[in-house]
Design a protein around this motif. Structure first.
Motif, PDB file in Angstrom:
ATOM      1  N   TYR A   1      34.339  45.644  45.283  1.00 26.20           N
ATOM      2  CA  TYR A   1      34.400  45.141  44.167  1.00 26.20           C
ATOM      3  C   TYR A   1      35.143  43.554  45.015  1.00 26.20           C
ATOM      4  O   TYR A   1      33.723  42.492  44.336  1.00 26.20           O
ATOM      5  CB  TYR A   1      36.113  45.158  43.387  1.00 26.20           C
ATOM      6  CG  TYR A   1      36.177  46.129  42.442  1.00 26.20           C
ATOM      7  CD1 TYR A   1      34.918  47.323  42.762  1.00 26.20           C
ATOM      8  CD2 TYR A   1      37.335  46.792  42.048  1.00 26.20           C
ATOM      9  CE1 TYR A   1      34.647  48.056  41.961  1.00 26.20           C
ATOM     10  CE2 TYR A   1      36.776  47.723  41.220  1.00 26.20           C
ATOM     11  CZ  TYR A   1      36.216  48.091  41.420  1.00 26.20           C
ATOM     12  OH  TYR A   1      35.749  49.590  39.840  1.00 26.20           O
ATOM     13  N   THR A   2      35.535  43.604  45.951  1.00 25.89           N
ATOM     14  CA  THR A   2      35.472  41.787  46.240  1.00 25.89           C
ATOM     15  C   THR A   2      34.110  41.683  47.122  1.00 25.89           C
ATOM     16  O   THR A   2      33.914  40.474  46.694  1.00 25.89           O
ATOM     17  CB  THR A   2      36.230  41.772  47.742  1.00 25.89           C
ATOM     18  OG1 THR A   2      37.680  42.803  47.146  1.00 25.89           O
ATOM     19  CG2 THR A   2      37.216  40.501  48.078  1.00 25.89           C
TER      20      THR A   2
ATOM     21  N   TYR B   1      42.011  45.007  42.007  1.00 20.47           N
ATOM     22  CA  TYR B   1      40.806  44.646  42.268  1.00 20.47           C
ATOM     23  C   TYR B   1      40.637  44.396  43.541  1.00 20.47           C
ATOM     24  O   TYR B   1      39.261  44.742  44.385  1.00 20.47           O
ATOM     25  CB  TYR B   1      40.225  43.536  41.520  1.00 20.47           C
ATOM     26  CG  TYR B   1      38.943  43.525  41.398  1.00 20.47           C
ATOM     27  CD1 TYR B   1      37.988  43.769  40.155  1.00 20.47           C
ATOM     28  CD2 TYR B   1      38.265  42.222  41.672  1.00 20.47           C
ATOM     29  CE1 TYR B   1      36.729  43.810  40.400  1.00 20.47           C
ATOM     30  CE2 TYR B   1      37.084  41.767  41.981  1.00 20.47           C
ATOM     31  CZ  TYR B   1      35.596  42.593  40.898  1.00 20.47           C
ATOM     32  OH  TYR B   1      34.885  42.647  41.100  1.00 20.47           O
ATOM     33  N   PHE B   2      40.856  43.074  44.386  1.00 15.70           N
ATOM     34  CA  PHE B   2      40.887  42.189  44.994  1.00 15.70           C
ATOM     35  C   PHE B   2      41.269  43.467  46.167  1.00 15.70           C
ATOM     36  O   PHE B   2      40.945  43.149  47.294  1.00 15.70           O
ATOM     37  CB  PHE B   2      41.703  41.145  45.578  1.00 15.70           C
ATOM     38  CG  PHE B   2      40.260  40.335  44.301  1.00 15.70           C
ATOM     39  CD1 PHE B   2      39.491  39.889  44.901  1.00 15.70           C
ATOM     40  CD2 PHE B   2      41.093  39.723  42.949  1.00 15.70           C
ATOM     41  CE1 PHE B   2      38.481  39.037  43.886  1.00 15.70           C
ATOM     42  CE2 PHE B   2      40.787  39.127  42.819  1.00 15.70           C
ATOM     43  CZ  PHE B   2      38.950  38.174  43.180  1.00 15.70           C
ATOM     44  N   ASN B   3      41.681  44.624  46.469  1.00 14.72           N
ATOM     45  CA  ASN B   3      42.546  45.380  46.980  1.00 14.72           C
ATOM     46  C   ASN B   3      41.433  46.157  47.470  1.00 14.72           C
ATOM     47  O   ASN B   3      41.030  47.330  48.385  1.00 14.72           O
ATOM     48  CB  ASN B   3      43.285  46.618  46.770  1.00 14.72           C
ATOM     49  CG  ASN B   3      44.387  45.614  47.363  1.00 14.72           C
ATOM     50  OD1 ASN B   3      44.918  45.309  47.864  1.00 14.72           O
ATOM     51  ND2 ASN B   3      45.743  46.425  46.376  1.00 14.72           N
TER      52      ASN B   3
ATOM     53  N   PHE C   1      32.699  40.390  44.177  1.00 16.74           N
ATOM     54  CA  PHE C   1      33.341  39.307  43.756  1.00 16.74           C
ATOM     55  C   PHE C   1      32.130  37.639  44.327  1.00 16.74           C
ATOM     56  O   PHE C   1      31.537  36.763  43.652  1.00 16.74           O
ATOM     57  CB  PHE C   1      34.696  39.062  43.339  1.00 16.74           C
ATOM     58  CG  PHE C   1      34.759  38.060  42.941  1.00 16.74           C
ATOM     59  CD1 PHE C   1      35.481  37.906  41.816  1.00 16.74           C
ATOM     60  CD2 PHE C   1      35.049  36.844  43.252  1.00 16.74           C
ATOM     61  CE1 PHE C   1      36.176  36.899  40.849  1.00 16.74           C
ATOM     62  CE2 PHE C   1      36.054  36.250  42.847  1.00 16.74           C
ATOM     63  CZ  PHE C   1      36.439  35.261  41.912  1.00 16.74           C
ATOM     64  N   LEU C   2      32.543  38.248  45.773  1.00 19.63           N
ATOM     65  CA  LEU C   2      31.856  36.842  46.071  1.00 19.63           C
ATOM     66  C   LEU C   2      30.704  36.864  46.396  1.00 19.63           C
ATOM     67  O   LEU C   2      30.152  35.474  46.449  1.00 19.63           O
ATOM     68  CB  LEU C   2      32.515  37.397  48.245  1.00 19.63           C
ATOM     69  CG  LEU C   2      34.091  37.673  48.187  1.00 19.63           C
ATOM     70  CD1 LEU C   2      34.447  37.550  49.582  1.00 19.63           C
ATOM     71  CD2 LEU C   2      34.823  35.644  48.080  1.00 19.63           C
TER      72      LEU C   2
END
Ligand code: NA
Lengths: 635, 635
Positions: free
Chosen positions: A441-442, A435-437, A445-446
């Motif tokens: 998505y990141t 996900y955080f790759n 999320f942020l």
């Protein structure tokens, strides 16, 4: 023998990381060198540089509310300088003295440290002994040199090297351009002086040669177009020809040629840089090979046991299986030993991530295998991965946009929850690591995470005094959600991906520009701070002698005051940096200049001219050259 | 057989000239085609296009003093259109109908001719029947299409083709950029609207979404920086972050990417252009070869006699010796016949000037051989050719510069005579032909020659009413003399030579920009002419209702009037063209726009926005791309 393996491992590590600091190839020196490269020492260095640069906010003229007494900032500065000294002395321990002192960057750091100490002593004496005159910290503008000249600032130093190499090559074009300005200035003076025309504010039109050149230089930056032409144009339509010819020649043709010359040199320098980096890498690897080699049938090779020794030092966390796999990949002629040719690829191979298969299972699968692999869970994952799932949430974003446009804040909790659910679904399916790759998505999320936190904070705190600022943050986050839709439109994907790929290099140029900004800002603060203040505008303020005309009567009737530019001043570092940015954007820079000329003298033009030449003509053009080349290679 | 030689010669001529118009390969059609390519017919076409474009100066709204009654301009226009019709019908005679009508450029010319006739008829009826309303010549903005769409405007059509092919490829970047502006506009509206701030002139700050987008679009052009930021920045320093992020993203990054995308496409298109031009050339030469070939040992070749036949048609003024020499050069495998491979080089060979040796003697040597070859004459020639001779006159120029700077006009006759002597010396030594082949000699001759004539005219006429204008011309010529010194400094030579080499291509882009200027100027005149006038400024003019505020009360309190921009209007074609130039330079374009918005409506922004997008974002970037590529290849 253990020592030579350590040296070889360090050389390979250098080749992998692209480090090019030279050191003595003995066990003691190499150990010192390894300590020097420890990432914690490096991060402390970055921190120390950041702190010493940030001191400008607390030193006179300080940001209101952040003033510190001079001894406090000096103590902080002293510790930073002490760390720099330790760092540079550490570098001396593993280098030959003649190599060390031949390296310009070491000399620069030592000289700057020395000058700063000298400046501090001068300042303390001046402050305590001489009671008149404002003591000056004259060495502060040298601080950005720490960014460039420590071996750790490789990227930014490379950019500066590129600038340094490009400037001599474009000098001919620049000189020709400046001579043309001088010539046109003479012509303009002769043509317009005897007609005794005036600008709208009553000031004389092309009255002296110096003003004539200045006005025409400003015209090349387009900042006084068409104002500079209007008086002559109103007198006789044909005078427009003079200005049109001038602009075509000096702006459109010469400035394009400056860009072309810079681009040309940039490409050539880039090619040389890459060549020398490849050469350096091969040289280090060859040295490592020579340390490890064994003769087999008169051919120097690295055997399996030597390779195991090397990898146990080089990759201590990896298994034997991993080490053997690497050797198998390198040994592409299946001789079971590594020839020199094989070995030269080791650095490139190490930069490729060989991920081991066992890592692929997600955390939730490890923790709840039965639940995660249950048919319902599988069905759910299928739904989330389906493109309609994405379309649905893209539609939600569009509806959200509509609500924002129509100022309907009521539904915001609903949207927040909806987008939070989307995040949880994606997290469940992709697993945390995967996900955080992914950038989008990141990003998601942020943005949603921050919005959730801010919303909750706002709910708990209630509408306090600072309500507007919480609202602003929420607003920005709300609109940033819409950005996500760009990432899901195919035609934009390639552009945004390119931008992400060249992001770090863009940041490097951001660093280069920051160096120029900081240096000029410090110099500007020493010259111009306190001369212009922002007190607001309006009758009440104009009637008070102390606050009228930006607090400086000389600005009465000036364009600077009329355009309400009092806020653009050098009164502290942040104001000065914003002003630098405005000057870089160029528009109205001559009005900003005129304000500071009015409160000092016409010599102040030199400062603004130099800034324009350095930042706009040279650095921004190199930035454009970089974007051109990067985009052509990536797109 | 004679016919096939004629056809072949025409095909070779096409290949040499790079012509790519198709025609039927029969004797009759080829003869018609040869007539069509007659240079006199071509020059009449250029003249007719120039005349029809120039008519804008005499049609309503005409340049003061150049007004003609509508029937007079229409008669001129009719003759131009008649010639265009003849020309296009002529092209029809040697092409297959389906080929002719498939060619867009022919269709465009026919449609524009038809529309112009229709417009003329409409206008005459409207003028004579309807007594109210101002009749409009609505087809005039189509006139520049004649420049592009006749086969004779090859260079300019190629530039337009390049633009047409580049635009779709940069659309994604432009759309992403415009979407970013929309998003930031939304954010700015939300952030600033509820704070109820104001600009210095009292107008509201980011009050509506439309204004918000407009202000931010103007900011990308930098024209309202830092004014657009100041109210927010004065309220809270942190708001500057919003504007800085916006400018970095939309100006520095997106606009650089637009340039990169344009440059990338430009290079690709250029490569394709060159490829297809080479292909076309080879095709024509192959066709010519097939018409001339003879079988010799089953290999198709061109024999010496066939070659003689061809050259007698192709190069009627050249001798047999010349023809044989060409054949010898082409026949590089010494077979005494031309194979197809040999023959394909003929077009390139013809473009190389093979000057025959007898031409080398100068005219004065032919007329007075004894005098010219006398020892004293030889000594004199040696002196003139010596570099000290040049240094001496460079020194004279420097002294001249000093005299000009010090306003000492007394010595001007002396300098004129000195420089005239220099010209005579050089003419004597180099000979007329060689002299005028050199750029700097010719430049010198024109500048000094014009100055001599102007000085003599001034002397004879005495100081008349127009004295200032003669003086201006003399002044310009006097300063232009100094330019020569640039040409004799080595470091500038290569730059200036490059500029001269790409001069014609730069002129082509000048033509492209002229097409945009003319079209927009005509449209602008139809919309905005007569709304703003220049009457001067000052109390007396402001007190008269008719002349106050550029003759339009709506401009009271506007920046347009305060900045004294009344002279920038659409009242005739030259004013409009100068205004287009000012808009292209970008600075203050929003103030110019605001003036025309104030006297019409906010919809006028669309006109100025479109102009900016077309001219600045697309054409100027393509021009930069061209300079980049040309300079990299030449430098
Ligand atoms: Na500007």
């Amino acid at each position: 023998d253990e020592e030579s393996v350590l040296v070889a491992a360090t050389l390979v590590e250098d080749a992998k990381e692209g480090r090019n600091l030279s050191y003595i190839l003995s066990g003691k020196c190499v150990k010192s060198y390894i300590v020097y490269n420890n990432k914690w020492f490096r991060w402390v260095l970055y921190l120390a540089i950041a702190v010493i640069l940030a001191m400008a906010a607390c030193e006179y003229p300080a940001v209101p509310g952040m003033e510190l007494p001079y001894w406090a900032t000096m103590i902080v500065e002293f510790f930073c300088l002490a760390y720099f000294t330790v760092r540079i002395c550490h570098a001396m321990t593993f280098q030959y003295n003649n190599v060390f002192f031949k390296d310009t960057k070491n000399v620069v750091v030592i000289v700057v440290i020395f000058l700063t100490f000298l400046d501090m002593i001068c300042f303390i004496i001046w402050k305590n002994v001489a009671t008149t005159g404002r003591p000056i910290r004259w060495s502060r503008f040298l601080r950005p040199l720490f960014i460039i000249n420590f071996p750790d600032g490789k990227q930014i130093r490379r950019a500066f090297r590129n600038i340094r190499r490009t400037v001599p090559d474009i000098m001919n074009v620049l000189i020709l351009f400046l001579l043309s300005v001088l010539l046109f200035g003479l012509l303009a003076l002769k043509l317009f002086y005897r007609r005794e025309m005036h600008y709208p504010d009553g000031s004389p039109y092309f009255a002296t040669y110096f003003d004539s050149i200045w006005d025409l230089y400003v015209l090349v930056t387009t900042a006084n177009n068409p104002d500079v032409m209007m008086p002559a144009y109103n007198r006789n339509n044909w005078f427009s020809v003079f200005f049109i010819v001038y602009v075509i020649l000096c702006l459109y043709i010469f400035m394009s040629i400056v860009l072309a010359a810079i681009y040309n040199n940039y490409r050539r320098n880039l090619k040389n840089e890459i060549k020398s980096a490849v050469f350096m890498k091969r040289q280090r690897l060859a040295q490592a090979f020579d340390l490890l080699k064994v003769l087999r049938n008169d051919v120097p090779v690295i055997t399996h046991s030597r390779w195991r020794q090397l990898t146990s030092v080089l990759l201590p966390t990896k298994s034997h299986v991993y080490s053997d796999l690497m050797m198998k990949i390198l040994d592409d002629d299946n001789t079971n030993v590594l020839s020199k040719k094989n070995f030269l690829n080791v650095a490139d191979l190490m930069n490729v991530h060989l991920s081991e298969v066992k890592d692929r299972t997600t955390l939730q699968e490890k923790l709840f295998p039965n639940l995660y692999n249950h048919p319902i869970s599988k069905k759910f994952k299928m739904i989330v991965r389906h493109r309609f799932f994405r379309y649905l949430f893209d539609l939600m974003i569009a509806i959200n946009a509509l609500f924002i446009a129509l100022d309907l804040d009521v539904a915001d909790w609903f949207f927040l929850v909806v987008f939070a659910i989307e995040i949880l679904c994606n997290l469940y399916v992709a697993g945390i690591k995967e996900y955080f790759n992914r950038f989008w998505y990141t990003f998601d999320f942020l943005v949603i995470g921050s919005a959730l936190i801010a919303s909750i904070v706002e709910k708990i705190m209630g509408r306090s005094d600072e309500e507007l600022q919480t609202l602003d943050v929420l607003l920005v986050l709300r609109v940033m959600r819409l950005v996500k839709i760009f990432g899901s439109i195919k035609r934009f994907k390639v552009i945004l991906q390119t931008l992400l790929n060249i992001g770090t290099s863009i940041a490097t140029y951001g660093g280069v520009i920051f160096v120029f900004f900081y240096t000029f800002a410090i110099i500007g603060m020493e010259i111009f701070s306190g001369l212009i203040h922002y007190y607001g505008y309006g009758e009440k303020i104009e009637n008070n002698v102390l606050t009228a005309f930006c607090g400086n009567e000389k600005l009465k009737d000036s364009f600077f005051y009329k355009d309400q530019y009092c806020g653009n001043n050098f009164n502290h570092i942040f104001k000065a940096l914003v002003l630098m940015f405005e000057l870089m954007v160029v528009n109205q820079w001559h009005v900003l200049t005129s304000g500071f000329v009015q409160v000092t003298s016409k010599a102040a033009r030199l400062y603004f001219f130099t800034f324009h030449m350095c930042t706009v003509v040279i650095v921004l053009n190199i930035f454009t050259a970089f974007i051109l080349e990067a985009f052509i290679l990536e797109y």
